[in-house]
Write a protein that holds these residues in place. Structure first.
Motif: not given
Length: 200
Positions: A133-160
């Protein structure tokens, strides 16, 4: 680039299985979690487990246990953040995550994620499979993540923010395509567990 660290996401509440630790359910002479560890460990420098509650129940695994740093079971991104904070303390650049309830994920998960994120300043990619249906299905618990963006992610989570793909899309996240649609089959119900036991 240094080899990524591995983080198994087991922080969910397993409500459809009646609660408790889904990863400790028996599968093929071991557990769901032992199957996941056996697949992930050869692909990464070392492995940790993201789980909440008393870590003693995982002592037999001899792995670091990383609780969410954000209260209230806010989803897999909280586990990703816990993994990134742990990786930062180890001097690592990236982590690769895998879900504790998905025992048959590809044995080339990490190489394919590394390939997909090649050339990015901050490697960020999710696994995906074909979807009619969608062409591709992403699997969001399987990924590579950069340590450099951890504070950005922290702020995003704090923002809801809770939805993985909203955050990865904001940062130009890529996808690593895997041809087998069943590769990321995950165990959510007792019926799924019986099916997993019957799978090769």
């Amino acid at each position: 680039m240094k080899q990524p660290l591995g983080v198994i996401l087991a922080g969910g509440q397993a409500t459809r299985m009646g609660g408790g630790d889904k990863g400790l359910l028996p599968l093929k002479g071991g557990t769901l979690l032992s199957s996941v560890i056996a697949r992930l460990a050869p692909q990464v420098a070392t492995v940790a487990l993201n789980a909440n509650g008393d870590p003693v129940r995982f002592a037999h695994l001899d792995l670091p246990v990383l609780p969410d740093s954000i209260e209230g079971f806010v989803g897999p991104l909280a586990g990703v953040l816990a993994g990134l904070d742990w990786a930062a303390a180890q001097g690592a650049d990236t982590i690769v995550t895998a879900a504790a309830d998905t025992p048959f994920f590809p044995c080339d998960l990490v190489p394919q994620l590394l390939l997909a994120s090649e050339g990015m300043d901050h490697p960020l990619a999710l696994a995906a499979t074909p979807d009619a249906e969608r062409g591709k299905a992403r699997h969001p618990t399987f990924g590579i993540w950069p340590v450099a963006l951890r504070d950005d992610l922290r702020a995003a989570l704090a923002g809801g923010l809770r939805k993985v793909v909203l955050w990865t899309d904001q940062h130009g996240g890529r996808t690593a395509m895997f041809p087998d649609e069943a590769a990321f089959f995950n165990v959510n119900t007792p019926e799924d567990l019986a099916r997993a036991e019957a799978m090769q």
